[in-house]
Design an enzyme around this catalytic site. Structure first.
Site, PDB file in Angstrom:
ATOM      1  N   GLU A 234      -1.465  -7.783   5.819  1.00 28.10           N
ATOM      2  CA  GLU A 234      -1.009  -6.865   4.769  1.00 28.10           C
ATOM      3  C   GLU A 234       0.193  -6.079   5.275  1.00 28.10           C
ATOM      4  O   GLU A 234       0.262  -5.737   6.464  1.00 28.10           O
ATOM      5  CB  GLU A 234      -2.151  -5.895   4.402  1.00 28.10           C
ATOM      6  CG  GLU A 234      -1.727  -4.834   3.394  1.00 28.10           C
ATOM      7  CD  GLU A 234      -2.894  -4.078   2.768  1.00 28.10           C
ATOM      8  OE1 GLU A 234      -4.048  -4.323   3.154  1.00 28.10           O
ATOM      9  OE2 GLU A 234      -2.627  -3.238   1.886  1.00 28.10           O
TER      10      GLU A 234
ATOM     11  N   ASN B  32      -4.262  -3.172  -0.708  1.00 27.02           N
ATOM     12  CA  ASN B  32      -3.842  -2.060  -1.562  1.00 27.02           C
ATOM     13  C   ASN B  32      -2.323  -2.051  -1.756  1.00 27.02           C
ATOM     14  O   ASN B  32      -1.819  -1.637  -2.805  1.00 27.02           O
ATOM     15  CB  ASN B  32      -4.287  -0.729  -0.948  1.00 27.02           C
ATOM     16  CG  ASN B  32      -5.802  -0.602  -0.886  1.00 27.02           C
ATOM     17  OD1 ASN B  32      -6.527  -1.348  -1.530  1.00 27.02           O
ATOM     18  ND2 ASN B  32      -6.289   0.360  -0.110  1.00 27.02           N
TER      19      ASN B  32
ATOM     20  N   ASN C  58      -5.819  -6.913  -6.482  1.00 26.77           N
ATOM     21  CA  ASN C  58      -6.654  -6.511  -5.346  1.00 26.77           C
ATOM     22  C   ASN C  58      -7.485  -5.283  -5.680  1.00 26.77           C
ATOM     23  O   ASN C  58      -6.930  -4.282  -6.170  1.00 26.77           O
ATOM     24  CB  ASN C  58      -5.757  -6.170  -4.148  1.00 26.77           C
ATOM     25  CG  ASN C  58      -6.544  -5.675  -2.943  1.00 26.77           C
ATOM     26  OD1 ASN C  58      -7.239  -6.455  -2.297  1.00 26.77           O
ATOM     27  ND2 ASN C  58      -6.461  -4.383  -2.656  1.00 26.77           N
ATOM     28  N   GLU C  59      -8.780  -5.348  -5.439  1.00 28.65           N
ATOM     29  CA  GLU C  59      -9.699  -4.193  -5.534  1.00 28.65           C
ATOM     30  C   GLU C  59      -9.386  -3.311  -6.742  1.00 28.65           C
ATOM     31  O   GLU C  59      -9.341  -2.072  -6.638  1.00 28.65           O
ATOM     32  CB  GLU C  59      -9.684  -3.380  -4.236  1.00 28.65           C
ATOM     33  CG  GLU C  59     -10.256  -4.153  -3.063  1.00 28.65           C
ATOM     34  CD  GLU C  59     -10.542  -3.329  -1.816  1.00 28.65           C
ATOM     35  OE1 GLU C  59     -10.166  -2.142  -1.747  1.00 28.65           O
ATOM     36  OE2 GLU C  59     -11.160  -3.890  -0.890  1.00 28.65           O
TER      37      GLU C  59
ATOM     38  N   TYR D  57     -17.041  -4.592   4.221  1.00 32.13           N
ATOM     39  CA  TYR D  57     -16.784  -4.007   5.541  1.00 32.13           C
ATOM     40  C   TYR D  57     -18.054  -3.335   6.037  1.00 32.13           C
ATOM     41  O   TYR D  57     -18.798  -2.738   5.240  1.00 32.13           O
ATOM     42  CB  TYR D  57     -15.658  -2.964   5.459  1.00 32.13           C
ATOM     43  CG  TYR D  57     -14.291  -3.561   5.183  1.00 32.13           C
ATOM     44  CD1 TYR D  57     -13.574  -4.184   6.199  1.00 32.13           C
ATOM     45  CD2 TYR D  57     -13.712  -3.492   3.914  1.00 32.13           C
ATOM     46  CE1 TYR D  57     -12.306  -4.720   5.958  1.00 32.13           C
ATOM     47  CE2 TYR D  57     -12.459  -4.027   3.664  1.00 32.13           C
ATOM     48  CZ  TYR D  57     -11.758  -4.638   4.698  1.00 32.13           C
ATOM     49  OH  TYR D  57     -10.505  -5.168   4.463  1.00 32.13           O
TER      50      TYR D  57
ATOM     51  N   GLU E  68     -11.876 -10.245   1.997  1.00 33.85           N
ATOM     52  CA  GLU E  68     -11.718  -9.228   3.045  1.00 33.85           C
ATOM     53  C   GLU E  68     -13.099  -8.981   3.618  1.00 33.85           C
ATOM     54  O   GLU E  68     -14.014  -8.595   2.883  1.00 33.85           O
ATOM     55  CB  GLU E  68     -11.159  -7.917   2.488  1.00 33.85           C
ATOM     56  CG  GLU E  68      -9.703  -7.991   2.107  1.00 33.85           C
ATOM     57  CD  GLU E  68      -9.142  -6.628   1.692  1.00 33.85           C
ATOM     58  OE1 GLU E  68      -9.597  -5.590   2.215  1.00 33.85           O
ATOM     59  OE2 GLU E  68      -8.255  -6.616   0.824  1.00 33.85           O
TER      60      GLU E  68
ATOM     61  N   GLN F 258      -8.186  -7.547   9.389  1.00 35.80           N
ATOM     62  CA  GLN F 258      -6.955  -8.271   9.173  1.00 35.80           C
ATOM     63  C   GLN F 258      -6.643  -9.081  10.425  1.00 35.80           C
ATOM     64  O   GLN F 258      -7.561  -9.324  11.207  1.00 35.80           O
ATOM     65  CB  GLN F 258      -5.840  -7.289   8.824  1.00 35.80           C
ATOM     66  CG  GLN F 258      -6.129  -6.523   7.522  1.00 35.80           C
ATOM     67  CD  GLN F 258      -4.946  -5.740   6.976  1.00 35.80           C
ATOM     68  OE1 GLN F 258      -3.826  -5.831   7.442  1.00 35.80           O
ATOM     69  NE2 GLN F 258      -5.203  -4.912   5.949  1.00 35.80           N
TER      70      GLN F 258
HETATM   71  O1  AHR Z   1      -7.819  -4.077   4.778  1.00 35.98           O
HETATM   72  C1  AHR Z   1      -7.513  -2.721   4.513  1.00 35.98           C
HETATM   73  C2  AHR Z   1      -7.714  -2.363   3.061  1.00 35.98           C
HETATM   74  O2  AHR Z   1      -9.066  -2.512   2.736  1.00 35.98           O
HETATM   75  C3  AHR Z   1      -7.024  -3.231   2.034  1.00 35.98           C
HETATM   76  O3  AHR Z   1      -5.718  -2.854   1.797  1.00 35.98           O
HETATM   77  C4  AHR Z   1      -7.852  -3.009   0.816  1.00 35.98           C
HETATM   78  O4  AHR Z   1      -7.834  -4.115  -0.052  1.00 35.98           O
HETATM   79  C5  AHR Z   1      -9.229  -2.687   1.348  1.00 35.98           C
HETATM   80  O5  AHR Z   1      -9.750  -1.537   0.801  1.00 35.98           O
END
Ligand code: AHR
Length: 525
Positions: free
Chosen positions: A27, A72, A172-173, A244, A291, A353
């Site tokens: 990113e 993001n 995204n999100e 996550y 992710e 990432q």
């Molecule tokens: O990977 C970091 C961030 O985590 C990304 O930009 C977003 O998509 C997620 O919230």
């Protein structure tokens, strides 16, 4: 000592290893691109400014895909800013990460680097501040052969042949209020459907990923997927899921059970996919875990974010550069086991990432690049998982966790390939006790080719990490693995002791297969 047994029956295989589950994510944020993969002036940089030392580590990692350019970031990004002569590209505010984006790296530069790194490019379009027209434009620019203003512009910008990007993320999100251009499920579902329709008119070979939930705790989780899938039925090929994990308040038992959390999350999304497929008659879509990782988000949200979001607007500041411990690496290994275990539903996945930002690879400006602890389970799983995925039948002690209830101490999955090679991945989730493992594997006379374990190093503890100057955490050989014929002589019985809090991979070659010499395996991983 704890005891567990497992049996691998290739007749219960759930499907081939989906190679795209070993994807990653780059990113435009923090030092992921700038000072990460790209640093003109670094002693190892090539003529285009990309670091040779980082590229070599990326190649060694063995990932298959790179999602780009966000995250993001993409929800405020204008793709046109990143093409054309670098000197005339604009510097813009990146409101997602309170930074400035210089646009020195854009589509052409990244695509070239990804190709050098052996990564398939997965491109995300901006459905935050932008919409259908811009999604269609960037697709035409990237993939149309020629003869139109946009495709000729690509050629004039230095790439006459189409990029041929197959994988596209539709935003995204979008479910998260932190997202630029956040939408309701209805608003996003319609926008995703109409963007998808036009994108497939332009290039019917693309595979499209609708944005699912940002995490399983979102209040809209479930209803979001149902609504988006209804709108996009027959138009998209995958729906995303982001996940996550982190250790909260020293609750290592729950943290080590994160894979059980991911299993449940995937199962819930899969059930909704089936429900909507039955309702609409459209084929069930795949799940793109686009992710996933360990990320100390609480620290980011409570300490770093308030500071970063109110400060200056720097270019590529240090953002979420989590330093990973042994425990984090074991959890990453366990999450990979979960992805493989769900290979019948998970079509792809991206470790988020790749460099510096919550990443397996770190680098310092004008300095070294090194492997974090989490590098190793990813690299070895990507290198060694091969053939069909088998969920072993398991008899394991269980333990109570505050977050996920009772879970098995042994977390495991296997792959079996055409030559009879059996690869077994195993995590001992006990933070304190060794686990004696007995495994009944298919094939008489299996030969051990490799037993690599990642756990607490000599003189360290479960918090030990790798730094720029010292890297004490690396896989080591697991000694004491025994192989005996099973009572009926048809299978092999393996015995091993898994250290407390450890991730291990075993590779067993078929007795009859000469191609599986030790050298072959060494070169695979
Ligand atoms: O990977 C970091 C961030 O985590 C990304 O930009 C977003 O998509 C997620 O919230």
């Amino acid at each position: 000592m704890l005891h567990a047994r497992l049996e691998v029956d290739p007749g219960t295989a759930i499907g081939p290893v989906p190679r795209r589950i070993f994807g990653t994510f780059v990113e435009h944020m923090g030092r992921s691109v700038y000072e990460g993969i790209y640093e003109p002036g670094h002693p190892t940089a090539d003529a285009a400014g990309f670091r040779g030392d980082v590229l070599a580590l990326v190649q060694e990692l063995g990932a298959t895909t790179a999602r780009y350019p966000g995250g993001n970031f993409v929800s405020g990004y204008r793709w046109e800013d990143g093409v054309g002569p670098v000197a005339s590209r604009p510097v813009r505010l990146d409101a997602a990460w309170h930074s400035v984006e210089t646009n020195e790296v854009g589509l052409h530069e990244f695509a070239r680097w990804a190709s050098d790194a052996g990564l398939e490019l997965m491109y995300a379009v901006n459905l935050g501040t932008r919409g259908i027209a811009e999604a269609a434009d960037v697709l035409e620019y990237a993939n149309h052969p020629g003869g139109t203003a946009l495709s000729e512009r690509r050629a004039a910008d230095g790439t006459p042949e189409p990029f041929g990007i197959r994988l596209w993320c539709l935003g995204n999100e979008v479910d998260g209020p932190w997202q630029i251009g956040h939408k309701t499920a209805e608003e996003y579902g319609r926008l995703a459907a109409e963007s998808a329709r036009l994108m497939k008119f332009i290039d019917p070979t693309v595979e499209l990923v609708a944005a699912g939930s940002s995490n399983a705790e979102m209040p809209s989780f479930g209803e979001w997927e149902r609504t988006v899938l209804r709108h996009t039925a027959g138009l998209v090929d995958h729906i995303s899921l982001h996940a996550y994990y982190e250790e909260w308040d020293g609750d290592v038992d729950s943290f080590l059970a994160s894979g059980a959390g991911l299993d449940r999350y995937i199962a819930t999304v899969a059930a909704i996919i089936d429900e909507v497929a039955a309702e609409t008659g459209a084929a069930p879509v795949g799940i793109s875990v686009d992710e996933w990782n360990v990320w100390y988000q609480r620290r980011w949200n409570e300490i770093d974010k308030p500071r970063v979001m109110n400060g200056d607007w720097p270019a590529h500041p240090r953002l979420i550069e989590d330093e990973y411990s042994v425990t984090d690496a074991v959890v990453v290994g366990s999450l990979l086991i979960s992805l493989l275990r769900n290979a019948d539903r998970v079509s792809m996945a991206n470790l988020a990432q790749l460099v510096n930002v919550i990443a397996p690879i770190r680098s310092e400006p004008n300095g070294p690049a090194w492997r974090q602890t989490t590098f190793f389970p990813f690299q070895l799983t990507a290198a060694l998982a091969s053939g069909q995925v088998v969920r072993p039948s398991v008899a394991s002690p269980r333990y109570e966790t505050a977050k996920y209830g009772a879970v098995e101490v042994l977390d495991t999955v296997a792959t079996v390939d055409d030559s009879g090679t059996v690869t077994l991945f195993a995590v001992n989730r006990s933070a304190t006790e060794e686990l004696a493992l007995e495994a009944l594997l298919p094939g008489a006379g299996l030969r051990l080719q490799r037993a690599s374990t990642l756990g607490v190093p000599e003189g360290g503890d479960r918090h030990t990490s790798n730094t720029a100057t010292e890297q004490p955490v690396a896989p080591r050989e697991l000694a004491g693995v025994t192989i005996t014929p099973s009572p009926d002589g048809a299978s092999s019985l393996v015995g091993a002791t898994l250290p407390a809090l450890s991730w291990t991979v075993f590779v067993f070659g078929a007795a009859s297969d000469p191609s599986h010499s030790d050298e072959t395996v060494a070169s695979r991983g």
